[in-house]
Design a protein around this motif. Structure first.
Motif, mmCIF file in Angstrom:
data_model
loop_
_atom_site.group_PDB
_atom_site.id
_atom_site.type_symbol
_atom_site.label_atom_id
_atom_site.label_comp_id
_atom_site.label_asym_id
_atom_site.label_seq_id
_atom_site.Cartn_x
_atom_site.Cartn_y
_atom_site.Cartn_z
ATOM 1 N N TRP A 223 -2.922 4.678 -2.581
ATOM 2 C CA TRP A 223 -3.888 5.504 -1.840
ATOM 3 C C TRP A 223 -3.600 6.985 -2.063
ATOM 4 N N THR A 224 -4.631 7.728 -2.489
ATOM 5 C CA THR A 224 -4.432 9.138 -2.786
ATOM 6 C C THR A 224 -5.611 9.962 -2.262
ATOM 7 N N ASP A 225 -5.846 11.135 -2.858
ATOM 8 C CA ASP A 225 -6.921 11.992 -2.336
ATOM 9 C C ASP A 225 -8.120 12.055 -3.269
ATOM 10 N N VAL A 226 -8.189 11.153 -4.238
ATOM 11 C CA VAL A 226 -9.379 11.065 -5.109
ATOM 12 C C VAL A 226 -9.815 9.606 -5.150
ATOM 13 N N PHE B 9 -9.153 6.769 -10.455
ATOM 14 C CA PHE B 9 -8.905 7.517 -11.686
ATOM 15 C C PHE B 9 -10.238 8.078 -12.156
ATOM 16 N N LEU B 10 -10.256 9.331 -12.477
ATOM 17 C CA LEU B 10 -11.491 9.945 -12.961
ATOM 18 C C LEU B 10 -11.350 10.160 -14.472
ATOM 19 N N ILE B 11 -12.481 10.292 -15.155
ATOM 20 C CA ILE B 11 -12.405 10.390 -16.622
ATOM 21 C C ILE B 11 -11.599 11.616 -17.042
ATOM 22 N N ALA C 193 0.852 -1.196 0.000
ATOM 23 C CA ALA C 193 0.000 0.000 0.000
ATOM 24 C C ALA C 193 0.883 1.240 0.000
ATOM 25 N N LYS C 194 0.704 2.070 -1.025
ATOM 26 C CA LYS C 194 1.475 3.326 -1.089
ATOM 27 C C LYS C 194 0.536 4.484 -0.763
ATOM 28 N N PHE C 195 0.973 5.344 0.139
ATOM 29 C CA PHE C 195 0.166 6.511 0.502
ATOM 30 C C PHE C 195 0.859 7.777 0.002
ATOM 31 N N GLY C 196 0.131 8.588 -0.741
ATOM 32 C CA GLY C 196 0.695 9.807 -1.326
ATOM 33 C C GLY C 196 0.733 10.962 -0.331
ATOM 34 N N GLY C 197 1.281 12.083 -0.774
ATOM 35 C CA GLY C 197 1.526 13.236 0.089
ATOM 36 C C GLY C 197 0.288 13.785 0.788
ATOM 37 N N THR C 198 -0.834 13.871 0.076
ATOM 38 C CA THR C 198 -2.023 14.432 0.723
ATOM 39 C C THR C 198 -2.562 13.483 1.790
ATOM 40 N N ALA D 232 -2.351 12.795 -16.608
ATOM 41 C CA ALA D 232 -3.235 12.451 -15.482
ATOM 42 C C ALA D 232 -2.322 12.007 -14.343
ATOM 43 N N SER D 233 -2.060 12.941 -13.439
ATOM 44 C CA SER D 233 -0.937 12.775 -12.510
ATOM 45 C C SER D 233 -1.206 11.804 -11.365
ATOM 46 N N VAL D 234 -2.355 11.146 -11.365
ATOM 47 C CA VAL D 234 -2.694 10.269 -10.240
ATOM 48 C C VAL D 234 -1.594 9.240 -9.979
HETATM 49 P P1 ADP Z 1 -0.513 11.757 -4.248
HETATM 50 O O1 ADP Z 1 -0.001 12.874 -3.394
HETATM 51 O O2 ADP Z 1 -1.458 10.860 -3.520
HETATM 52 O O3 ADP Z 1 0.585 11.010 -4.948
HETATM 53 P P2 ADP Z 1 -1.129 13.190 -6.679
HETATM 54 O O4 ADP Z 1 -1.294 14.643 -6.456
HETATM 55 O O5 ADP Z 1 0.172 12.714 -7.257
HETATM 56 O O6 ADP Z 1 -1.446 12.438 -5.315
HETATM 57 O O7 ADP Z 1 -2.303 12.623 -7.602
HETATM 58 C C1 ADP Z 1 -3.652 12.828 -7.257
HETATM 59 C C2 ADP Z 1 -4.195 14.066 -7.941
HETATM 60 O O8 ADP Z 1 -4.178 13.858 -9.356
HETATM 61 C C3 ADP Z 1 -5.628 14.388 -7.650
HETATM 62 O O9 ADP Z 1 -5.753 15.140 -6.472
HETATM 63 C C4 ADP Z 1 -6.082 15.153 -8.885
HETATM 64 O O10 ADP Z 1 -6.060 16.534 -8.638
HETATM 65 C C5 ADP Z 1 -5.030 14.847 -9.936
HETATM 66 N N1 ADP Z 1 -5.589 14.302 -11.173
HETATM 67 C C6 ADP Z 1 -5.238 14.663 -12.435
HETATM 68 N N2 ADP Z 1 -5.907 13.970 -13.345
HETATM 69 C C7 ADP Z 1 -6.702 13.114 -12.674
HETATM 70 C C8 ADP Z 1 -7.642 12.109 -13.074
HETATM 71 N N3 ADP Z 1 -7.885 11.836 -14.348
HETATM 72 N N4 ADP Z 1 -8.255 11.412 -12.103
HETATM 73 C C9 ADP Z 1 -8.025 11.650 -10.798
HETATM 74 N N5 ADP Z 1 -7.167 12.594 -10.367
HETATM 75 C C10 ADP Z 1 -6.505 13.318 -11.280
#
Ligand code: ADP
Ligand code: ASP
Ligand code: MG
Length: 440
Positions: free
Chosen positions: A205-208, A211-213, A5-10, A241-243
Motif C-alpha cells: 500500500w502506497t500513495d499512488v 505502478f504507473l507507466i 499488507a505493507k504500508f509505506g511512509g506516506t 521506479a521507486s514504488v
Molecule cells: P512508500 O512510502 O509507500 O514506500 P515510495 O515513495 O517508496 O512510497 O514509492 C511511491 C512513489 O514512487 C510515488 O509517490 C511516486 O512518486 C514514485 N514513483 C516513481 N516511479 C513511479 C511509477 N512508475 N509509478 C508509480 N509511482 C512511481
C-alpha cells in the motif's frame, strides 16, 4: 486466504493516514500480517522520520547536540498518539532512545526506531500484537539474510498470532544488534514475511494507484499499469521506479505469490497486479507494446578506446578488474568494435574517478580513456518488445525530435528493455518524449 499488507511512509504520515490504514486493515480478516514503515512526508517540504533519524545520528557522530532534531521526531509521534487517543508510553520509549544515543549507539539502531515506533502505535491503535522485526528477520555478518532462521522464526512466532503488526526495514545480526536494509527496505520485509508464511497475496500500500507507466513526478497523469510481470517490475524498480524496492521481488517471485500495489488514499482502485512471467500471453502482449519507462540520474561512463581492440584477447577482463579490485559493482558495459564503455553510478566512483582513468590507461595499454559524468540512464521496458519490429526506431526518433543527444544505447540479451544514456539535463524531457511516443 492470507494477505500480508505493507504500508509505506506516506500511508502513515499522520493520524489521518493512520485512520485510513485502520479501516483498510479492519475491512478484511484476510489482512493478518501488517508491515509498517516510519511516517513519511505530510506535505512537500516536510521531513521523513527516517531522514530525521539519520540526521540525529550524524549529530552524535560529530558530537553536536542532537536534542532539537530528535525533538521533532518525538513531537511527530506524540501528535499521532494524542490525536488517536493511544495508550503507548512514548516518554519511556524516547528515554531509552536518548540513553542509547548517549552511549553512541549504531546508526542502524537509531534509524530503525522510526518503523519500531510506527508499529508500536499501530498495534496499539488496531489492538493487536506487536512483533519486533529483530525477532523475525535475521542477517548474517556478510549482510545477507539468513533465510533458514528467518523462515523458521516467522512461521513460529507469526503462526501464533491472528493479527500482528511488524516494523519494516530492519532485522538483527547474530549478536542481536540491529541491522537495516537499504533505503525503502520495508518492501523487502513484507516480501520476506509473505514468502515465509506462505501468503496468498502480498499487498503493498502506497500513495499512488499502482505502478504507473512513468514516474508521476515527471509525466503528468501517467497511465496506470494494470498488470505487469515480475521480470518487468524488477527491471523498472532497478532502473529507478521507486514504488517497490527492487530486492523485494525475489522472495515473492520464488514463492509464486502475487503482489498487488494499492493506494491507501483510494483503496477501491484495483491498483497493479504483478503476474508470473509465463502469464504474459498474446493478449497481454497486445496491450503492452511497452510496459513502463524508468530511469536514474547521476551515472559516470568510463570510455575506453584502442585501435585493433577487437583482436585483443582479455582487454575487457583487465578493465573490469580495476573496478573489482576496488569492490565497485558495474551496471552496464556496452561495446563497439574498438571501444567499450563501463557504466556505473557516480556515487560509487566520485572520489576515485581520476585514479581509475589512470589505472585503465595502464591496464588496457591505451591513452584513450575518458570519464564522462552527469549522465542518466533511461530504460524502456516491455516483455514482448523483442517481437515487435520498429520499437528502437520509434524510440530514437522520439528522442531525436526532441533534440536529445543519445550518449549510449544498450539492449540486454533478454531484450525486455532498451536502455539509453542521456545527459542529466535532458533526463525529464527524454522520459516525456518516450512516453508521448508510445503511450499518448
Ligand atoms: P512508500 O512510502 O509507500 O514506500 P515510495 O515513495 O517508496 O512510497 O514509492 C511511491 C512513489 O514512487 C510515488 O509517490 C511516486 O512518486 C514514485 N514513483 C516513481 N516511479 C513511479 C511509477 N512508475 N509509478 C508509480 N509511482 C512511481
Ligand atoms: N523508512 C525507511 C526509508 O525511508 C524504509 C522504508 O520506508 O521502506 O528508507
Ligand atoms: Mg517505498
Amino acid at each position: 486466504m492470507i494477505k500480508v499488507a505493507k504500508f509505506g511512509g506516506t500511508s502513515l504520515a499522520d493520524s489521518q493516514q493512520f485512520k485510513k490504514v485502520h479501516s483498510i486493515v479492519k475491512n478484511s480478516d484476510e489482512r493478518k500480517y501488517i508491515v509498517v514503515s516510519a511516517p513519511g512526508k505530510r506535505f512537500t517540504d516536510d521531513n521523513k522520520i527516517t531522514d530525521l533519524l539519520y540526521l540525529t545520528h550524524a549529530h552524535v557522530r560529530y558530537s553536536v547536540p542532537y536534542g532539537s532534531v530528535l525533538k521533532i521526531v518525538e513531537d511527530r509521534f506524540k501528535l499521532i498518539k494524542e490525536e488517536l487517543n493511544l495508550k503507548i508510553d512514548l516518554d519511556y520509549e524516547f528515554k531509552i532512545i536518548r540513553e542509547e544515543l548517549d552511549n553512541k549507539c549504531d546508526e542502524d539502531y537509531i534509524v530503525s526506531r522510526g518503523e519500531y515506533l510506527s508499529a508500536k502505535l499501530m498495534a496499539d491503535y488496531l489492538d493487536c500484537d506487536f512483533v519486533d522485526a529483530k525477532d523475525l528477520i535475521f542477517f548474517n555478518y556478510d549482510c545477507s539474510v539468513d533465510e533458514e532462521k528467518t523462515r523458521e522464526k516467522i512461521t513460529e512466532i507469526l503462526g501464533k498470532s491472528s493479527k500482528a503488526i511488524v516494523p519494516g526495514f530492519y532485522g538483527s545480526y547474530p549478536d542481536g544488534s540491529i541491522k537495516t536494509f537499504s533505503r525503502g527496505g520495508s518492501d523487502i520485509t513484507g516480501a520476506i514475511i509473505s514468502s515465509a508464511i506462505g501468503a496468498d497475496m502480498y499487498e503493498n500500500w502506497t500513495d499512488v494507484s499502482g505502478f504507473l507507466i512513468a514516474d508521476p513526478r515527471i509525466v503528468d497523469n501517467p497511465k496506470q499499469i494494470e498488470k505487469i510481470t515480475y521480470e518487468e517490475l524488477r527491471e523498472l524498480s532497478y532502473m529507478g521506479a521507486s514504488v517497490l524496492h527492487d530486492e523485494a521481488i525475489f522472495p515473492v517471485r520464488q514463492a509464486g505469490i502475487p503482489i498487488n500495489i494499492k493506494n491507501t488514499n483510494e483503496p477501491e482502485n484495483p491498483g497493479t497486479v504483478i503476474i508470473r512471467d509465463d502469464q504474459a500471453n498474446e493478449e497481454y502482449a497486445k496491450e503492452h507494446i511497452i510496459t513502463g519507462i524508468a530511469g536514474k540520474k547521476n551515472f559516470s561512463f568510463f570510455y575506453v578506446h584502442k585501435e585493433h581492440m577487437a583482436n585483443e584477447v582479455g582487454i575487457l577482463k583487465k578493465a573490469l578488474q580495476v573496478f573489482e579490485n576496488r569492490g565497485i559493482s558495474i551496471d552496464h558495459v556496452p561495446s563497439g568494435i574498438d571501444s567499450f564503455t563501463i557504466v556505473l553510478p557516480s556515487e560509487s566512483v566520485d572520489k576515485v574517478s581520476h585514479e581509475i582513468v589512470e589505472e585503465l590507461k595502464i591496464k588496457c595499454r591505451t591513452e584513450n580513456v575518458q570519464v564522462y559524468k552527469n549522465l542518466s540512464l533511461i530504460a524502456t521496458v516491455g516483455i514482448r518488445m523483442a517481437y515487435q519490429p520498429g520499437i528502437s526506431a520509434k524510440l530514437f526518433t522520439a528522442l531525436g525530435n526532441s533534440d536529445i543527444n543519445i550518449r549510449m544505447i544498450d539492449q540486454g540479451s533478454s531484450e525486455i528493455n532498451i536502455i539509453v544514456g542521456v545527459e542529466d539535463k535532458d533526463f525529464e524531457d527524454a522520459i516525456r518524449a518516450i512516453y508521448n511516443a508510445f503511450v499518448k
